[in-house]
Write a protein that holds these residues in place. Structure first.
Motif, PDB file in Angstrom:
ATOM      1  N   LYS A 102       1.201  78.078  38.254  1.00 62.04           N
ATOM      2  CA  LYS A 102       1.928  79.107  37.496  1.00 62.04           C
ATOM      3  C   LYS A 102       1.842  78.848  35.994  1.00 62.04           C
ATOM      4  CE  LYS A 102       5.597  80.524  40.657  1.00 62.04           C
ATOM      5  NZ  LYS A 102       7.051  80.480  40.853  1.00 62.04           N
ATOM      6  N   LYS A 105      -1.686  79.430  34.608  1.00 63.10           N
ATOM      7  CA  LYS A 105      -1.966  80.865  34.609  1.00 63.10           C
ATOM      8  C   LYS A 105      -1.303  81.531  33.396  1.00 63.10           C
ATOM      9  CE  LYS A 105      -1.935  84.703  37.877  1.00 63.10           C
ATOM     10  NZ  LYS A 105      -1.596  85.100  39.249  1.00 63.10           N
ATOM     11  N   LYS A 109      -3.261  83.114  29.971  1.00 66.38           N
ATOM     12  CA  LYS A 109      -2.975  84.496  29.574  1.00 66.38           C
ATOM     13  C   LYS A 109      -2.576  84.568  28.097  1.00 66.38           C
ATOM     14  CE  LYS A 109       0.392  88.096  30.495  1.00 66.38           C
ATOM     15  NZ  LYS A 109       1.633  88.393  31.199  1.00 66.38           N
ATOM     16  N   ARG A 124      -9.530  75.873  31.814  1.00 60.39           N
ATOM     17  CA  ARG A 124     -10.007  76.557  33.027  1.00 60.39           C
ATOM     18  C   ARG A 124     -10.380  75.564  34.133  1.00 60.39           C
ATOM     19  NH1 ARG A 124     -12.943  81.037  29.645  1.00 60.39           N
ATOM     20  NH2 ARG A 124     -11.394  82.685  29.844  1.00 60.39           N
ATOM     21  N   TYR A 127      -7.145  74.520  35.641  1.00 61.91           N
ATOM     22  CA  TYR A 127      -6.626  75.650  36.403  1.00 61.91           C
ATOM     23  C   TYR A 127      -7.360  75.774  37.736  1.00 61.91           C
ATOM     24  CZ  TYR A 127      -5.638  80.509  37.688  1.00 61.91           C
ATOM     25  OH  TYR A 127      -5.283  81.654  38.361  1.00 61.91           O
ATOM     26  N   LYS A 131      -5.703  75.445  41.339  1.00 62.39           N
ATOM     27  CA  LYS A 131      -5.810  76.586  42.245  1.00 62.39           C
ATOM     28  C   LYS A 131      -6.396  76.158  43.588  1.00 62.39           C
ATOM     29  CE  LYS A 131      -7.634  81.293  42.394  1.00 62.39           C
ATOM     30  NZ  LYS A 131      -8.392  82.317  41.663  1.00 62.39           N
TER      31      LYS A 131
END
Length: 163
Positions: A102, A105, A109, A124, A127, A131
């Motif tokens: 969360k 993400k 953004k 990334r 992330y 993920k």
């Protein structure tokens, strides 16, 4: 002998330069300096706590720093993204995969919006790792609206089959 005098001269010049700098002040983020200092100090406390504190204390300090930073700089600012990213890194390190997912993400953004020139490769990569862990351990959050829609679609399909 010449090299010693050059070294002495260089040392003297550097010393004079440093002495001439005077008091060096912290970074200014515009506006109320006290408000800026609050979130910066809280973030520093969270960093210190990461070395010796409990996970609950660390999470609380990071969350507090984010809240203070959002009040000072807004929900979508470089400073807010920085605070969120540190919290995401903490969650990743403690293997709290859902919270890390969360946070990363949200961070991505914000960064894409306020700092589009930033290299996001490390962010990334983190992330993507988080993920994959969320999927591996089945930690995806269920969307109640999507589940209700799917259940309704199944019921319709079953009803049409029975006719």
């Amino acid at each position: 002998m010449k090299s010693k005098s050059k070294t002495a001269l260089a040392t003297l010049l550097i010393s004079l330069f440093i002495a001439g700098c005077g008091d060096v002040k912290g970074p200014s983020f515009g506006g109320d300096q006290k408000a800026a200092t609050n979130w910066v100090n809280t973030l520093a406390s969270a960093r210190t706590a990461r070395k010796a504190g409990t996970a609950a204390d660390i999470e609380k300090l990071y969350t507090q720093a984010i809240d203070e930073c959002k009040k000072k700089n807004g929900d979508e600012s470089v400073e807010t993204a920085m605070c969120i990213e540190e919290l995401a890194d903490f969650y990743r390190e403690t293997q709290d995969w859902r919270k890390a997912f969360k946070a990363y993400k949200e961070d991505i953004k914000i960064v894409q919006k306020v700092d589009p020139q930033r290299d996001l490769s490390v962010l990334r990569k983190n992330y993507k790792l988080v993920k994959s862990k969320v999927k591996e351990y089945g930690l995806e959050e269920k969307d109640p609206a999507a589940d209700a829609t799917k259940a309704g679609e199944k019921a319709e399909a079953n009803a049409s089959k029975s006719k």
